[in-house]
Design an enzyme around this catalytic site. Structure first.
Site, PDB file in Angstrom:
ATOM      1  N   HIS A 109       0.839  -1.201   0.000  1.00 28.40           N
ATOM      2  CA  HIS A 109       0.000   0.000   0.000  1.00 28.40           C
ATOM      3  C   HIS A 109       0.874   1.251   0.000  1.00 28.40           C
ATOM      4  CE1 HIS A 109      -3.829  -2.062   1.834  1.00 28.40           C
ATOM      5  NE2 HIS A 109      -3.592  -2.424   0.587  1.00 28.40           N
ATOM      6  N   ASP A 213      -4.875  -7.459   6.166  1.00 26.35           N
ATOM      7  CA  ASP A 213      -3.493  -7.173   5.760  1.00 26.35           C
ATOM      8  C   ASP A 213      -2.605  -8.402   5.926  1.00 26.35           C
ATOM      9  OD1 ASP A 213      -3.859  -4.554   4.969  1.00 26.35           O
ATOM     10  OD2 ASP A 213      -3.065  -3.674   6.810  1.00 26.35           O
ATOM     11  N   ILE A 430      -5.965   6.872   8.972  1.00 30.75           N
ATOM     12  CA  ILE A 430      -5.064   8.014   9.140  1.00 30.75           C
ATOM     13  C   ILE A 430      -5.817   9.344   9.094  1.00 30.75           C
ATOM     14  CG2 ILE A 430      -3.154   9.266   8.051  1.00 30.75           C
ATOM     15  CD1 ILE A 430      -1.883   6.592   7.405  1.00 30.75           C
ATOM     16  N   THR A 431      -6.819   9.450   8.232  1.00 30.98           N
ATOM     17  CA  THR A 431      -7.564  10.710   8.162  1.00 30.98           C
ATOM     18  C   THR A 431      -8.359  10.950   9.449  1.00 30.98           C
ATOM     19  OG1 THR A 431      -9.334   9.552   6.972  1.00 30.98           O
ATOM     20  CG2 THR A 431      -7.733  10.763   5.651  1.00 30.98           C
TER      21      THR A 431
END
Length: 514
Positions: A109, A213, A430-431
């Protein structure tokens, strides 16, 4: 990252000296005469005005942030952008910055890691400094930071994982997904993990993005990872892996999965693999998803199609030729890791069959009394990260795994703030952390403007540098990191990789001439 250990240090704190005030400051800081004519007792309104003016216009606010992951850098970015004089020092226990972006984001990613460019611009500000290789709570206490700075923001994230708390958890072959992610992403403390991938079947407990993941990395053909920043040791182990099937197990059903549609789509399209989904798990869902929020509806619709629709000719041929498989097991809760005949290794996992009670957010899984055994040689626990206490002087809620706070203000500790996972728990992307950190930064600036923070000058890093020097701690600067970064990029070029990560802190220090 490993949990911090509390240690009490014998060294005296830095001398609490203050630089002499400038002549202009001296003239401003003479105590005004109050209404009763006595010096040193200012009228309250004038005094508040003075403090606010001093806080926002006259001084250079010295602020420190503990942690250089997304929460730390976004907090620093907001402070620097919205206060023209603020100076921010970022402390980090690792020798290198960027936290979860470097050590948590999957190597396939790379687009998610582009945020590092934004963080680098923040670090290059002449009002920002990075100090790596400093363990707050060991090398320096939070109280010592509070004495040196006008404000301290704790943004150190979730450094540990939630345990399974079931029999057999200690067996060989049982690992936390956090440690496995750290291993393939080059987290120094996990570089010697050496997971045994000689088994045919692996089980991942949990159905969030981290679970997908690790399942994806286990099943991705190694040639698809060769041009990523995965460590060479991990890539070599994956080339030799015998894992052919990965089961991703959750306590609840398809409507409650925690992964997002992007990660699900990647699994469905993963080269060389086929999905194993039981249509019975999705009975009646078509009607039930009509009222759910659109993102959840789209996710479950994709699951439904993958489980119940007949694939087209090309997709059917792809699945038929696949040598590996992954599956979602719903309504199953881990009860016991089953040992091998010699009692040393994991040979399977016993799962309690569950059913759902409640509605909406209150839905919970309860055992039905039935159990099933699933043979496997590798168990990866992905049931959540958790934060740890950093220092005895900082309040901490062990049940919730967060620092008690109100909008980022640490409860009952003026001048101490928190942002990110240690503020709200290990949730979101993350945002989400960006928004959360901006809120903490704004609250801090409001307190500064209102005169709620110390109004006199503070020594900042000058005091901490002297203290660390006496304690034999060698901080790593951002320019030092850029030397290590250049070395990693150089080492990766020969293999066509973006970088080959340095894993050994001692080697990093040698490269820096320490």
């Amino acid at each position: 990252m490993a949990p911090r250990c509390w240690r009490w240090w014998p060294w005296a704190a830095w001398p609490r000296t203050r630089p002499p005030p400038s002549e202009s400051t001296q003239s401003r800081s003479r105590a005004p005469v109050g209404l009763n004519g006595s010096a040193g007792r200012p009228a309250s309104a004038k005094y508040r005005s003075f403090r606010q003016q001093f806080s926002t216009q006259e001084q250079t606010p010295q602020i420190c942030v503990v942690g250089s992951g997304p929460a730390g850098f976004y907090t620093a970015q907001h402070l620097l952008k919205h206060h023209s004089r603020a100076h921010v020092d970022i402390y980090e226990k690792q020798l290198v910055p960027f936290g979860l972006v470097r050590f948590g984001v999957a190597p396939d990613h790379p687009e998610v890691k582009n945020v590092i460019n934004t963080f680098t611009r923040t670090a290059h500000s002449d009002r920002c400094a990075f100090h790596g290789n400093v363990v707050v709570g060991r090398d320096v206490t939070v109280q010592e930071l509070r004495d040196a700075y006008h404000a301290v923001v704790l943004s150190y994230g979730a450094e540990d994982h939630r345990g399974l708390e079931i029999p057999g958890e200690e067996l060989l072959g049982v690992l936390s997904a956090r440690a496995f992610v750290g291993w393939y992403n080059g987290l120094p403390e996990n570089r010697k993990l050496a997971p045994d991938l000689s088994c045919d079947t692996a089980v991942v407990l949990g159905q969030g993005n981290v679970a997908l993941d690790v399942a994806r990395i286990l099943l991705t053909p190694p040639e698809y990872l060769e041009k990523t920043d995965i460590t060479e040791a991990a890539l070599g182990a994956l080339r030799q892996s015998q894992v052919k099937t990965v089961w991703i197990v959750g306590r609840r059903g398809p409507l409650q999965v925690a992964f997002t549609i992007k990660e699900l789509r990647e699994m469905i399209q993963l080269p060389g693999t086929r999905p194993i989904l039981d249509p019975a798990d999705f009975l009646g869902l078509q009607d039930r998803i009509k009222e759910v929020p659109r993102p959840r509806k789209r996710l479950v619709e994709l699951l439904l199609r993958a489980a119940t629709e007949k694939p087209g000719v090309a997709e059917a041929a792809r699945r038929a030729s696949a040598s590996r498989a992954w599956g979602l097991r719903f309504f199953r809760s881990p009860q016991q890791v089953l040992p091998s005949p010699d009692g040393r290794r994991a040979a399977g996992i016993r799962l309690a069959v569950t059913r759902l009670e409640g509605v909406g957010e209150a839905t919970r899984a309860v055992p039905t009394g039935a159990v099933e055994d699933l043979p496997c040689g590798l168990v990866l626990s992905s049931i959540g990260y958790k934060s740890c206490p950093i220092d005895p002087s900082v309040p901490f809620d062990p049940k919730l795994g967060v620092i008690p706070n109100m909008e980022g203000r640490v409860v009952d500790v003026p001048g101490l703030y928190c942002s990110g996972w240690v503020k709200r728990g290990p949730t979101g992307v993350i945002t989400t952390t960006m928004t959360d950190s901006f809120v903490t930064g704004q609250i801090l600036l409001q307190d500064l403007k209102a005169g709620l923070l110390p109004s006199g000058p503070r020594p900042g890093y000058a005091a901490i540098k002297a203290l660390l020097g006496r304690r034999g701690v060698w901080p790593v600067s951002f320019s030092d990191w850029e030397k290590l970064d250049a070395e990693e990029v150089s080492r990766g070029q020969g293999a066509g990789k973006p970088r080959e990560k340095l894993l050994d802190p001692q080697e990093m220090l040698r490269l820096l001439g320490r």
